[in-house]
Design an enzyme around this catalytic site. Sequence first.
Site, PDB file in Angstrom:
ATOM      1  N   HIS A   1      -2.063  -2.504  -6.613  1.00 28.52           N
ATOM      2  CA  HIS A   1      -2.624  -2.177  -5.302  1.00 28.52           C
ATOM      3  C   HIS A   1      -4.149  -2.195  -5.338  1.00 28.52           C
ATOM      4  CE1 HIS A   1      -3.124   0.990  -1.896  1.00 28.52           C
ATOM      5  NE2 HIS A   1      -3.210  -0.239  -1.425  1.00 28.52           N
TER       6      HIS A   1
ATOM      7  N   SER B   1       0.819  -1.211   0.000  1.00 30.06           N
ATOM      8  CA  SER B   1       0.000   0.000   0.000  1.00 30.06           C
ATOM      9  C   SER B   1       0.850   1.257   0.000  1.00 30.06           C
ATOM     10  CB  SER B   1      -0.929  -0.009   1.207  1.00 30.06           C
ATOM     11  OG  SER B   1      -0.195  -0.274   2.371  1.00 30.06           O
TER      12      SER B   1
ATOM     13  N   GLU C   1      -4.661   0.437  -8.274  1.00 27.36           N
ATOM     14  CA  GLU C   1      -3.575   1.366  -8.573  1.00 27.36           C
ATOM     15  C   GLU C   1      -2.431   0.536  -9.154  1.00 27.36           C
ATOM     16  OE1 GLU C   1      -2.475   3.234  -4.832  1.00 27.36           O
ATOM     17  OE2 GLU C   1      -2.482   5.197  -5.723  1.00 27.36           O
TER      18      GLU C   1
ATOM     19  N   ASN D   1      -2.959   6.341  -0.868  1.00 26.37           N
ATOM     20  CA  ASN D   1      -2.641   6.521   0.552  1.00 26.37           C
ATOM     21  C   ASN D   1      -1.951   7.842   0.869  1.00 26.37           C
ATOM     22  OD1 ASN D   1      -3.827   4.362   1.898  1.00 26.37           O
ATOM     23  ND2 ASN D   1      -2.348   2.978   0.965  1.00 26.37           N
TER      24      ASN D   1
HETATM   25  N1  CAA Z   1     -16.079  -8.136   1.812  1.00 26.25           N
HETATM   26  C1  CAA Z   1     -16.745  -8.414   0.680  1.00 26.25           C
HETATM   27  N2  CAA Z   1     -17.874  -7.747   0.321  1.00 26.25           N
HETATM   28  C2  CAA Z   1     -18.338  -6.817   1.165  1.00 26.25           C
HETATM   29  C3  CAA Z   1     -17.678  -6.486   2.369  1.00 26.25           C
HETATM   30  C4  CAA Z   1     -16.495  -7.196   2.676  1.00 26.25           C
HETATM   31  N3  CAA Z   1     -15.786  -6.939   3.785  1.00 26.25           N
HETATM   32  N4  CAA Z   1     -18.370  -5.497   2.984  1.00 26.25           N
HETATM   33  C5  CAA Z   1     -19.430  -5.223   2.193  1.00 26.25           C
HETATM   34  N5  CAA Z   1     -19.412  -6.010   1.102  1.00 26.25           N
HETATM   35  C6  CAA Z   1     -20.347  -5.981  -0.031  1.00 26.25           C
HETATM   36  C7  CAA Z   1     -21.740  -6.344   0.370  1.00 26.25           C
HETATM   37  O1  CAA Z   1     -21.954  -7.740   0.297  1.00 26.25           O
HETATM   38  C8  CAA Z   1     -22.561  -5.611  -0.687  1.00 26.25           C
HETATM   39  O2  CAA Z   1     -22.522  -6.356  -1.886  1.00 26.25           O
HETATM   40  P1  CAA Z   1     -23.692  -6.260  -2.989  1.00 26.25           P
HETATM   41  O3  CAA Z   1     -23.658  -4.886  -3.549  1.00 26.25           O
HETATM   42  O4  CAA Z   1     -23.271  -7.306  -3.991  1.00 26.25           O
HETATM   43  O5  CAA Z   1     -24.964  -6.559  -2.298  1.00 26.25           O
HETATM   44  C9  CAA Z   1     -21.765  -4.326  -0.915  1.00 26.25           C
HETATM   45  O6  CAA Z   1     -20.431  -4.623  -0.490  1.00 26.25           O
HETATM   46  C10 CAA Z   1     -22.316  -3.154  -0.124  1.00 26.25           C
HETATM   47  O7  CAA Z   1     -22.324  -3.552   1.238  1.00 26.25           O
HETATM   48  P2  CAA Z   1     -23.386  -3.057   2.319  1.00 26.25           P
HETATM   49  O8  CAA Z   1     -24.655  -2.661   1.623  1.00 26.25           O
HETATM   50  O9  CAA Z   1     -23.467  -4.066   3.404  1.00 26.25           O
HETATM   51  O10 CAA Z   1     -22.674  -1.840   3.028  1.00 26.25           O
HETATM   52  P3  CAA Z   1     -22.257  -0.439   2.454  1.00 26.25           P
HETATM   53  O11 CAA Z   1     -23.169   0.039   1.377  1.00 26.25           O
HETATM   54  O12 CAA Z   1     -22.050   0.374   3.663  1.00 26.25           O
HETATM   55  O13 CAA Z   1     -20.854  -0.699   1.766  1.00 26.25           O
HETATM   56  C11 CAA Z   1     -18.515  -0.646   1.869  1.00 26.25           C
HETATM   57  C12 CAA Z   1     -19.778  -1.258   2.441  1.00 26.25           C
HETATM   58  C13 CAA Z   1     -18.398  -1.008   0.398  1.00 26.25           C
HETATM   59  C14 CAA Z   1     -17.350  -1.255   2.637  1.00 26.25           C
HETATM   60  C15 CAA Z   1     -18.590   0.910   2.018  1.00 26.25           C
HETATM   61  O14 CAA Z   1     -18.833   1.230   3.347  1.00 26.25           O
HETATM   62  C16 CAA Z   1     -17.356   1.615   1.545  1.00 26.25           C
HETATM   63  O15 CAA Z   1     -17.174   1.860   0.375  1.00 26.25           O
HETATM   64  N6  CAA Z   1     -16.462   2.003   2.504  1.00 26.25           N
HETATM   65  C17 CAA Z   1     -15.220   2.654   2.202  1.00 26.25           C
HETATM   66  C18 CAA Z   1     -14.220   1.635   1.758  1.00 26.25           C
HETATM   67  C19 CAA Z   1     -12.891   2.247   1.457  1.00 26.25           C
HETATM   68  O16 CAA Z   1     -12.662   3.433   1.525  1.00 26.25           O
HETATM   69  N7  CAA Z   1     -11.949   1.377   1.091  1.00 26.25           N
HETATM   70  C20 CAA Z   1     -10.604   1.779   0.832  1.00 26.25           C
HETATM   71  C21 CAA Z   1      -9.802   1.514   2.063  1.00 26.25           C
HETATM   72  S1  CAA Z   1      -8.153   2.066   1.857  1.00 26.25           S
HETATM   73  C22 CAA Z   1      -7.397   0.791   1.112  1.00 26.25           C
HETATM   74  O17 CAA Z   1      -7.899  -0.275   0.941  1.00 26.25           O
HETATM   75  C23 CAA Z   1      -6.027   1.096   0.677  1.00 26.25           C
HETATM   76  C24 CAA Z   1      -4.964   0.843   1.630  1.00 26.25           C
HETATM   77  O18 CAA Z   1      -3.876   0.590   1.163  1.00 26.25           O
HETATM   78  C25 CAA Z   1      -5.101   0.981   3.081  1.00 26.25           C
END
Ligand code: CAA
Length: 283
Positions: A140, A119, A152, A190
């Site tokens: 990434h 990351s 990425e 990041n």
């Molecule tokens: N694993 C797999 N699928 C998941 C999941 C998980 N942990 N959490 C949620 N989902 C799926 C659900 O099954 C659902 O799927 P469908 O559309 O097929 O039904 C979909 O995601 C939406 O889930 P929910 O309706 O339950 O919940 P939500 O609408 O709140 O979405 C979320 C959940 C997608 C996690 C949303 O909250 C989100 O986008 N959060 C921000 C995530 C983010 O910013 N990620 C980047 C992190 S930084 C990174 O990764 C980089 C790094 O290097 C640190």
Amino acid sequence: MDIKTVMVIGAGQMGSGIAQVHAMAGFQVILHDLNDDFVERGLTQINTNLTRQVEKEKITATDKEEIVKRIERSVHLNDASKADFIIEAAVENMKIKQELFAKLDELAPGHTILATNTSSLPITEIATATKRPEKVIGMHFMNPVPVMKLVEVIRGLATADEVYEVVDTLSKTLGKTPVEVNDFPGFVSNRILMPMINEAIFTVYEGVATPEAVDEVMKLGMNHPMGPLTLADFIGLDTCLYIMETLHEGFGDDKYRPCPLLRKYVKAGWLGKKTGRGFYQYR
Ligand code: CAA
């Protein structure tokens, strides 16, 4: 390049998601970790995700069975000899990654691309552990991998254009959108996300607002799907701290100084959702 078998090193949160999306796209997958328990935990996560998809009628039970069948368990690194493409999602530690890449370089066939899901660590430096720096690249994924569209794609200094093209095409085959980025600390995602999370932690540290209030402001005011502190707990506070340290060290600018409260939580073992406690409690 014809990719049939993809090996994923690390069956944690990111590695299992990466294995899942490759198996769903029809690739043979080798899911590798240090021991059977770690691999099993990754497979359980994949099973849970796929079961949810079956329940929502997005895939059939037969699809699920076939996807799972395409994933082979591995606890021996020499399984790398069977892979056309290797993606590493192990711990964020340069020494460990370099040791791994040196071994993979010896074990994998000459045509195999060695990608890393790091990351924030420099791809160029990871590549120096191998004799094929032109075949080393950053790929990434974002968490949760099955849901997030972005990949990425980070070119190291020596990465060949053909290798970049393979990863670009592979990302699209997985249903993702690749974005090209150069090799600087934190890349783009990041470099922008983590200082925001760090600043959110500073606002709590300085008593400006509670974690709940900070998250509410960013969710309702900026339309973020999760508040920054919920997101930090979800990513893991140890990972957040590590990335901030990489930015701080890499750029030498005080604006990347990790918040003391973040350090304190990590020292306490409050790493977020995975340990049951971070800015919020989960058990
Ligand atoms: N694993 C797999 N699928 C998941 C999941 C998980 N942990 N959490 C949620 N989902 C799926 C659900 O099954 C659902 O799927 P469908 O559309 O097929 O039904 C979909 O995601 C939406 O889930 P929910 O309706 O339950 O919940 P939500 O609408 O709140 O979405 C979320 C959940 C997608 C996690 C949303 O909250 C989100 O986008 N959060 C921000 C995530 C983010 O910013 N990620 C980047 C992190 S930084 C990174 O990764 C980089 C790094 O290097 C640190």
